[in-house]
Design a protein around this motif. Structure first.
Motif, PDB file in Angstrom:
ATOM      1  N   HIS A 131      13.808 -16.678 -39.700  1.00  0.00           N
ATOM      2  CA  HIS A 131      14.123 -18.108 -39.712  1.00  0.00           C
ATOM      3  C   HIS A 131      14.596 -18.564 -41.096  1.00  0.00           C
ATOM      4  CE1 HIS A 131      14.269 -22.112 -38.164  1.00  0.00           C
ATOM      5  NE2 HIS A 131      13.582 -22.537 -39.197  1.00  0.00           N
ATOM      6  N   GLY A 136      11.251 -28.190 -34.296  1.00  0.00           N
ATOM      7  CA  GLY A 136      10.166 -27.702 -35.157  1.00  0.00           C
ATOM      8  C   GLY A 136       8.806 -27.858 -34.513  1.00  0.00           C
ATOM      9  N   ILE A 141      16.598 -21.023 -34.596  1.00  0.00           N
ATOM     10  CA  ILE A 141      15.315 -20.900 -33.907  1.00  0.00           C
ATOM     11  C   ILE A 141      15.346 -19.809 -32.839  1.00  0.00           C
ATOM     12  CG2 ILE A 141      13.759 -22.099 -32.320  1.00  0.00           C
ATOM     13  CD1 ILE A 141      13.965 -24.522 -34.062  1.00  0.00           C
ATOM     14  N   PHE A 154       8.430 -25.234 -31.842  1.00  0.00           N
ATOM     15  CA  PHE A 154       8.221 -23.946 -32.493  1.00  0.00           C
ATOM     16  C   PHE A 154       6.773 -23.813 -32.958  1.00  0.00           C
ATOM     17  CE2 PHE A 154       8.809 -20.715 -35.799  1.00  0.00           C
ATOM     18  CZ  PHE A 154       9.629 -19.821 -35.148  1.00  0.00           C
ATOM     19  N   ALA A 155       6.217 -24.872 -33.551  1.00  0.00           N
ATOM     20  CA  ALA A 155       4.824 -24.850 -34.007  1.00  0.00           C
ATOM     21  C   ALA A 155       3.864 -24.687 -32.829  1.00  0.00           C
ATOM     22  CB  ALA A 155       4.511 -26.126 -34.780  1.00  0.00           C
ATOM     23  N   ARG A 185      18.129 -19.436 -40.181  1.00  0.00           N
ATOM     24  CA  ARG A 185      17.935 -20.844 -39.791  1.00  0.00           C
ATOM     25  C   ARG A 185      18.356 -21.109 -38.345  1.00  0.00           C
ATOM     26  NH1 ARG A 185      14.563 -23.287 -43.311  1.00  0.00           N
ATOM     27  NH2 ARG A 185      15.185 -22.842 -45.419  1.00  0.00           N
ATOM     28  N   SER A 198      15.110 -16.433 -34.405  1.00  0.00           N
ATOM     29  CA  SER A 198      13.757 -16.230 -34.929  1.00  0.00           C
ATOM     30  C   SER A 198      12.785 -15.876 -33.812  1.00  0.00           C
ATOM     31  CB  SER A 198      13.266 -17.500 -35.632  1.00  0.00           C
ATOM     32  OG  SER A 198      14.156 -17.903 -36.625  1.00  0.00           O
ATOM     33  N   ARG A 214      16.016 -34.051 -34.190  1.00  0.00           N
ATOM     34  CA  ARG A 214      15.684 -33.336 -35.420  1.00  0.00           C
ATOM     35  C   ARG A 214      14.236 -32.858 -35.431  1.00  0.00           C
ATOM     36  NH1 ARG A 214      18.211 -37.833 -37.428  1.00  0.00           N
ATOM     37  NH2 ARG A 214      16.224 -38.667 -38.184  1.00  0.00           N
ATOM     38  N   ALA A 215      13.316 -33.626 -34.858  1.00  0.00           N
ATOM     39  CA  ALA A 215      11.883 -33.331 -34.973  1.00  0.00           C
ATOM     40  C   ALA A 215      11.360 -32.385 -33.892  1.00  0.00           C
ATOM     41  CB  ALA A 215      11.093 -34.640 -34.927  1.00  0.00           C
TER      42      ALA A 215
END
Length: 107
Positions: free
Chosen positions: A82, A46, A88, A49-50, A86, A91, A42-43
């Motif tokens: 995004h 993101g 990735i 992406f950051a 939703r 996006s 889950r983590a």
């Protein structure tokens, strides 16, 4: 590099790729996936992406023309895609295509 060495490198890369793809299924087959692995699932998207955003914007100059305009527009398109889909990959691909078109055709 000789052809034999090239073949060995290709085979080792294929083996390493296959191993990293199938190893989790071999380790967790028939078992409940541990909570920390579920958390990473889950983590990490993101976080990756950051890191990609920071990497892409690290050398943008706000002083020199075009003052970061193509990057800002592409970033806004990426965020909008995004929030809308939703997904990735959509996006990232949409922002990349937008940026490339802006740089090649507009700025």
């Amino acid at each position: 590099m000789t052809q034999t060495q090239q073949l060995i490198v290709i085979l080792l890369c294929g083996l390493a790729t296959g191993l990293t793809r199938f190893l989790p299924f071999l380790i967790f087959s028939g078992k409940r996936t541990p909570a920390y692995i579920q958390y990473l699932g889950r983590a990490l998207p993101g976080a990756i992406f950051a890191m990609l955003v920071v990497y892409c914007l690290r050398s943008v100059s706000l002083i020199a023309a075009p003052h970061g305009q193509p990057e800002a527009i592409a970033l806004l398109i990426t965020i909008a895609l995004h929030l809308w889909k939703r997904q990735i990959l959509i996006s990232i691909a949409g922002g990349t295509v937008c940026y490339m078109l802006l740089v090649q055709l507009v700025f």
